[in-house]
Design an enzyme around this catalytic site. Structure first.
Site, PDB file in Angstrom:
ATOM      1  N   LYS A   4      47.445  51.201  48.833  1.00  0.00           N
ATOM      2  CA  LYS A   4      48.714  51.728  48.303  1.00  0.00           C
ATOM      3  C   LYS A   4      48.618  53.236  48.126  1.00  0.00           C
ATOM      4  O   LYS A   4      49.548  53.988  48.437  1.00  0.00           O
ATOM      5  CB  LYS A   4      49.059  51.050  46.972  1.00  0.00           C
ATOM      6  CG  LYS A   4      49.348  49.556  47.128  1.00  0.00           C
ATOM      7  CD  LYS A   4      49.311  48.768  45.818  1.00  0.00           C
ATOM      8  CE  LYS A   4      49.175  47.277  46.133  1.00  0.00           C
ATOM      9  NZ  LYS A   4      48.810  46.471  44.942  1.00  0.00           N
ATOM     10  N   THR A  55      43.107  46.487  47.188  1.00  0.00           N
ATOM     11  CA  THR A  55      44.392  46.689  47.850  1.00  0.00           C
ATOM     12  C   THR A  55      45.091  47.917  47.261  1.00  0.00           C
ATOM     13  O   THR A  55      45.911  48.541  47.930  1.00  0.00           O
ATOM     14  CB  THR A  55      45.309  45.458  47.701  1.00  0.00           C
ATOM     15  OG1 THR A  55      45.218  44.987  46.345  1.00  0.00           O
ATOM     16  CG2 THR A  55      44.882  44.346  48.639  1.00  0.00           C
ATOM     17  N   LYS A  98      43.347  49.797  37.913  1.00  0.00           N
ATOM     18  CA  LYS A  98      42.908  48.467  38.353  1.00  0.00           C
ATOM     19  C   LYS A  98      42.378  47.739  37.133  1.00  0.00           C
ATOM     20  O   LYS A  98      42.222  48.340  36.061  1.00  0.00           O
ATOM     21  CB  LYS A  98      41.815  48.588  39.417  1.00  0.00           C
ATOM     22  CG  LYS A  98      40.670  49.556  39.018  1.00  0.00           C
ATOM     23  CD  LYS A  98      39.616  49.706  40.099  1.00  0.00           C
ATOM     24  CE  LYS A  98      39.998  50.640  41.215  1.00  0.00           C
ATOM     25  NZ  LYS A  98      40.064  50.020  42.517  1.00  0.00           N
ATOM     26  N   ARG A  99      42.140  46.419  37.273  1.00  0.00           N
ATOM     27  CA  ARG A  99      41.530  45.712  36.160  1.00  0.00           C
ATOM     28  C   ARG A  99      40.215  46.390  35.760  1.00  0.00           C
ATOM     29  O   ARG A  99      39.527  46.967  36.608  1.00  0.00           O
ATOM     30  CB  ARG A  99      41.271  44.252  36.541  1.00  0.00           C
ATOM     31  CG  ARG A  99      42.538  43.424  36.651  1.00  0.00           C
ATOM     32  CD  ARG A  99      43.285  43.347  35.329  1.00  0.00           C
ATOM     33  NE  ARG A  99      42.545  42.588  34.351  1.00  0.00           N
ATOM     34  CZ  ARG A  99      42.819  41.337  34.001  1.00  0.00           C
ATOM     35  NH1 ARG A  99      43.845  40.703  34.555  1.00  0.00           N
ATOM     36  NH2 ARG A  99      42.089  40.716  33.089  1.00  0.00           N
ATOM     37  N   HIS A 115      37.597  35.389  47.958  1.00  0.00           N
ATOM     38  CA  HIS A 115      38.010  36.735  47.539  1.00  0.00           C
ATOM     39  C   HIS A 115      36.949  37.516  46.789  1.00  0.00           C
ATOM     40  O   HIS A 115      37.222  38.632  46.330  1.00  0.00           O
ATOM     41  CB  HIS A 115      39.261  36.662  46.665  1.00  0.00           C
ATOM     42  CG  HIS A 115      40.486  36.247  47.390  1.00  0.00           C
ATOM     43  ND1 HIS A 115      41.383  37.150  47.928  1.00  0.00           N
ATOM     44  CD2 HIS A 115      40.963  35.024  47.709  1.00  0.00           C
ATOM     45  CE1 HIS A 115      42.365  36.497  48.515  1.00  0.00           C
ATOM     46  NE2 HIS A 115      42.131  35.200  48.400  1.00  0.00           N
ATOM     47  N   LYS A 130      33.664  47.720  38.961  1.00  0.00           N
ATOM     48  CA  LYS A 130      34.616  48.734  39.428  1.00  0.00           C
ATOM     49  C   LYS A 130      34.267  50.124  38.893  1.00  0.00           C
ATOM     50  O   LYS A 130      34.798  51.127  39.333  1.00  0.00           O
ATOM     51  CB  LYS A 130      36.036  48.342  39.027  1.00  0.00           C
ATOM     52  CG  LYS A 130      36.528  47.051  39.694  1.00  0.00           C
ATOM     53  CD  LYS A 130      37.913  46.677  39.197  1.00  0.00           C
ATOM     54  CE  LYS A 130      38.380  45.302  39.669  1.00  0.00           C
ATOM     55  NZ  LYS A 130      38.846  45.281  41.066  1.00  0.00           N
TER      56      LYS A 130
HETATM   57  C1  B1H Z   1      39.735  38.943  43.540  1.00  0.00           C
HETATM   58  C2  B1H Z   1      39.539  37.291  42.184  1.00  0.00           C
HETATM   59  C3  B1H Z   1      39.772  36.367  41.113  1.00  0.00           C
HETATM   60  N1  B1H Z   1      38.650  38.261  43.880  1.00  0.00           N
HETATM   61  C4  B1H Z   1      39.035  34.514  39.771  1.00  0.00           C
HETATM   62  N2  B1H Z   1      38.547  37.227  43.021  1.00  0.00           N
HETATM   63  C5  B1H Z   1      40.190  34.591  39.020  1.00  0.00           C
HETATM   64  C6  B1H Z   1      38.821  35.383  40.810  1.00  0.00           C
HETATM   65  O1  B1H Z   1      41.452  33.747  37.264  1.00  0.00           O
HETATM   66  N3  B1H Z   1      40.407  33.692  37.961  1.00  0.00           N
HETATM   67  O2  B1H Z   1      39.553  32.812  37.706  1.00  0.00           O
HETATM   68  C7  B1H Z   1      41.149  35.555  39.319  1.00  0.00           C
HETATM   69  C8  B1H Z   1      40.918  36.443  40.353  1.00  0.00           C
HETATM   70  N4  B1H Z   1      40.293  38.351  42.483  1.00  0.00           N
HETATM   71  C9  B1H Z   1      40.240  40.158  44.225  1.00  0.00           C
HETATM   72  O3  B1H Z   1      41.025  39.766  45.357  1.00  0.00           O
HETATM   73  C10 B1H Z   1      39.107  41.042  44.725  1.00  0.00           C
HETATM   74  O4  B1H Z   1      38.313  41.456  43.637  1.00  0.00           O
HETATM   75  C11 B1H Z   1      39.692  42.271  45.424  1.00  0.00           C
HETATM   76  O5  B1H Z   1      38.674  43.056  45.965  1.00  0.00           O
HETATM   77  C12 B1H Z   1      40.635  41.814  46.543  1.00  0.00           C
HETATM   78  O6  B1H Z   1      41.293  42.933  47.103  1.00  0.00           O
HETATM   79  C13 B1H Z   1      41.662  40.855  45.997  1.00  0.00           C
HETATM   80  C14 B1H Z   1      42.553  40.298  47.089  1.00  0.00           C
HETATM   81  O7  B1H Z   1      41.788  39.754  48.118  1.00  0.00           O
END
Ligand code: B1H
Length: 787
Positions: free
Chosen positions: A635, A631, A523-524, A335, A529
């Site tokens: 929306k 995502t 968003k976060r 991701h 970003k």
């Molecule tokens: C996304 C994360 C993520 N990518 C580590 N990676 C985490 C990585 O708790 N952690 O350690 C938590 C989350 N999240 C997001 O995934 C992307 O940044 C977005 O661009 C994408 O739309 C989303 C779903 O694929």
């Protein structure tokens, strides 16, 4: 549904669970009784689904996060009884909205990754795919955000303190999970995942950690009361709280324990059921014929050695055979390409949590090295492929070797995985790599949250079929040149903006004008970003409007929202900056009929449901190549906002589908950024562009106050002063500023032509069909899961 029966059983439930007479019950009572009544209503279908699928091939979605949000409204929509239930409640004088607000968001995720998992659950059920979700039942979800003095303050989110209306505790399916230093009980809580008007009910099974023995009586009998409860707490600690770092990995023992905890329980659950249902003709070689596990990023990868452990140690399967079975069972989704997210675990932590899994990983690593040597690779050439290197376990490598599929989440992202992040792997096994562009569920993100637009679409298309097949929205294109339709589109947006303005006044105490442009970035908070690009643009615009009061300008409301990871200082600085700009701008009578700035507090799924329908402009301004997909962008599009975005993630596919001329593309592309990467000097932009200097200097001029936190100095330095080996402006904020500003000017002019704008908006809605998570999940089912 029989209306009278529903009302009867609702009132009966209400009185039974509260032991009060109807008139004495509170809104909270009424909310929980409604959950009960709905759970009763779906119970039969849920059991039917569980029974029907016992011996069929199923997909299992393993994810450390499921960001479900609220369930009441969504469940009623999916059952097709939303309007009816509202009416029934009205007849007995209950206001649906007031009880709806009693539901806390199930915030069991950080952001996009967790919300994607929740959208997939909705789509799988709607498409009648037998997909199980497996995850963690965190007692505390993502922290609640308070803003004090402009600073983010975190508060706990004990979302189930009043109960949990949507889960069933299935005590009898509990599992024992063994760590090196403790043994705990994993108790499953099942949440029904309803398909849209189709009687399919899938299961989201979330595991909760509890003491293996409720109470150690030997301690108790020895008067060691503290010790007796200590074990209980230590067990419960494992699922006490969700780690709040979006993207950034957390290398803590407890985090790996959470991962191993839910993966071990889930694998044990799958194997136990397999043995139970296939008892007479059990053949473990066929395990992968009935099971495919999709790994949502690196977090559940420990499930791979765990399956091998269970097969080898508990079911006497040969190691090599177990490896084969495992390789045919797993598939892996990446991701993000941000290095700080790629998980590696130090050997000593893994030994501390699950030593047997470490042994198995060592063995797998040896196999890889042997195999690659046989292929003629040198020790050095093997390095990038090693699962263990310098006593670090590289989870992505483990997943790639042991999976039959590796996918990214948008076209550009998958290309970067192939060309760069996993290029070494791609060269050796190109057939494993594939793309699955993300999607969102149209039920929650349109049918439920934007009733006006939803009804309008059904009326225009003459049927509600688009709710099952979102590509049918394309039919709206025949109204592109129909003035009446375009005016209606504008009217719907206006009504939604009025609703949001009211909500923002109540919740943020800021009054905004629904006639102004609503420009939204939610968003976060993360540097990649680039919320700070948005903010320094607002600063510059504010100065411009002050210096030039007669400037031709369409009034605009800038809305931002999002949480910062508690330990991410610069992200918190960005929040403080947003709030400080809002304070200064909103209190300046010279500009107030032109711009307003709002930082919405505690942005979450249920706040998003109010924001997306009311947006004119969707800010998707990440540095090209950094946002894997996004995502939120989808929306906004589905709700008729125009995208102001970079050539990044799924934005690219939005531009392709809706036409770039109906959106606002700006900024440098990946190739250009790669080229200038080494030579980039943000100071050149600072010294040659007056607007940039104006805005950046305002961070330190005293006009904006950070209460001596040095937060604004930190942002300032990050933009123009290289620090401690780190380059300045890593995310090319200053490089993209000028184009961003020009694009805003274009938007501001073009918005005034209300019909042309509505046409673009309709173009976006009509072409949002591709971004349904129904499409995404069907692609997983067809290409990877072979369901
Ligand atoms: C996304 C994360 C993520 N990518 C580590 N990676 C985490 C990585 O708790 N952690 O350690 C938590 C989350 N999240 C997001 O995934 C992307 O940044 C977005 O661009 C994408 O739309 C989303 C779903 O694929």
């Amino acid at each position: 549904m029989n209306k009278n029966k529903f009302m009867e059983s609702y009132i009966e439930n209400l009185q039974r669970i509260t032991l009060k007479n109807f008139k004495d019950t509170s809104d909270k009572d009424r909310y929980f009784a409604l959950c009960d009544t709905i759970m009763e209503l779906i119970n039969q279908e849920w059991r039917n689904c569980k029974n029907r699928t016992r011996k069929s091939r199923k997909a299992y979605y393993f994810s450390a996060e499921f960001l479900v949000g609220r369930s009441l409204g969504n469940n009623l929509i999916n059952l097709g009884i939303y309007d009816e239930v509202k009416e029934i409640l009205k007849e007995i004088d209950i206001d649906f909205e007031s009880i709806e607000n009693f539901e806390d968001d199930a915030a069991l995720g950080n952001g996009g990754l967790g919300r994607l998992a929740a959208c997939f659950m909705d789509s799988a059920a709607t498409q009648k795919l037998d997909m199980y979700g497996y995850g963690v039942r965190y007692r505390e979800g993502l922290f609640k955000q308070k803003i004090e003095n402009g600073f983010q303050v975190e508060e706990g989110d004990h979302w189930i303190k009043d109960g949990d209306g949507w889960s069933i505790r299935v005590e009898s399916d509990s599992k024992i999970v063994k760590f090196r230093d403790q043994t705990v009980k994993a108790v499953p809580y099942d949440m029904p995942m309803l398909g849209f008007e189709n009687e399919q009910v899938n299961t989201l099974r979330l595991w909760q950690a509890e003491p293996f023995e409720e109470f150690d009586f030997s301690y108790f009998n020895n008067f060691q009361y503290d010790k007796a409860v200590e074990e209980k707490n230590r067990a419960e600690d494992i699922t006490r709280v969700l780690y709040p770092n979006d993207i950034q990995r957390e290398g803590k023992v407890l985090r790996l324990k959470q991962q191993y905890f839910f993966c071990s329980a889930s694998i044990q659950d799958m194997v136990a059921k397999y043995k139970q249902y296939f008892q007479n003709d059990l053949q473990f070689e066929e395990f992968s014929k009935y099971h495919v596990i999709q790994l949502n990023d690196t977090h559940p990868i420990i499930a791979i050695p765990e399956l091998i452990r269970v097969l080898v140690d508990e079911n006497s399967i040969d190691f090599e055979k177990a490896v084969e079975i495992t390789k045919n069972t797993f598939a892996f989704t990446n991701h993000t390409v941000l290095q700080e997210a790629l998980e590696t675990w130090p050997k000593d932590i893994m030994l501390e949590v699950c030593p047997r899994c470490f042994e198995i990983i060592e063995q797998l690593n040896e196999n890889v090295v042997k195999e690659f040597k046989k292929k003629g690779l040198s020790e050095e050439a093997i390095d990038p492929y090693r699962i263990i290197r310098f006593d670090q376990i590289r989870m992505a490598n483990l997943a790639i070797v042991m999976s039959k599929s590796v996918n990214g989440v948008a076209k550009l992202h998958t290309q970067i995985l192939k060309d760069d992040t996993f290029n070494n792997w791609y060269k050796l096994m190109p057939e494993k790599f594939n793309n699955k562009t993300n999607g969102i569920t149209p039920r929650r993100w349109l049918v439920y949250s934007n009733i006006r637009l939803s009804n309008f679409i059904t009326e225009k298309l003459g049927t509600g079929d688009w709710k099952y097949d979102l590509t049918k929205l394309k039919g709206l294109e025949k109204f592109l040149d129909d003035e009446k339709t375009l005016e209606e589109i504008n009217q719907i947006k206006y009504e939604n903006k009025k609703d949001l303005a009211k909500y923002i006044l109540e919740n943020e105490g800021i009054s905004i004008d629904p006639n102004s442009i609503f420009d939204i970035q939610i968003k976060r908070i993360h540097e990649y970003k680039r919320q700070h690009l948005n903010l320094i643009h607002i600063i510059n615009l504010y100065h411009e409007l002050k210096n030039n009061p007669d400037m031709d300008f369409y009034p605009t409301t800038f809305i931002l929202g999002g949480k910062a990871a508690p330990g991410y200082f610069r992200a918190k600085a960005i929040i403080k900056l947003a709030n400080e700009i809002a304070r200064v701008v909103n209190n300046d009578p010279y500009v107030n009929d032109k711009i307003k700035v709002v930082f919405v507090n505690n942005y979450r799924v249920s706040y998003g449901e109010k924001l997306f329908p009311a947006a004119d402009i969707s800010e998707q301004i990440s540095t090209a190549g950094k946002e894997a997909s996004g995502t939120g962008n989808m929306k906004f599009m589905l709700n008729g906002a125009l995208t102001l975005g970079t050539y990044d993630g799924a934005n690219i596919e939005i531009f392709e589908n809706a036409g770039v001329e109906n959106n606002y593309l700006f900024g440098a592309k990946v190739e250009e950024l790669n080229e200038i990467y080494n030579s980039y000097n943000p100071k050149e932009f600072y010294h040659t562009n007056e607007d940039i200097k104006d805005a950046v200097d305002a961070l330190l001029s005293g006009e904006l106050k950070d209460n001596d936190s040095y937060m604004f100095l930190d942002i300032y330095n990050s933009l123009i002063n290289p620090q401690g080996g780190e380059k300045a402006d890593n995310y090319f904020v200053l490089k993209d500023f000028e184009d961003y500003k020009k694009t805003h000017e274009k938007i501001n002019k073009e918005y005034a032509d209300r019909l042309t704008w509505a046409r673009k908006s309709l173009k976006n809605i009509a072409n949002a069909g591709y971004f349904s998570s129904d499409r995404t999940i069907l692609e997983y089912a067809k290409d990877i899961w072979k369901l």
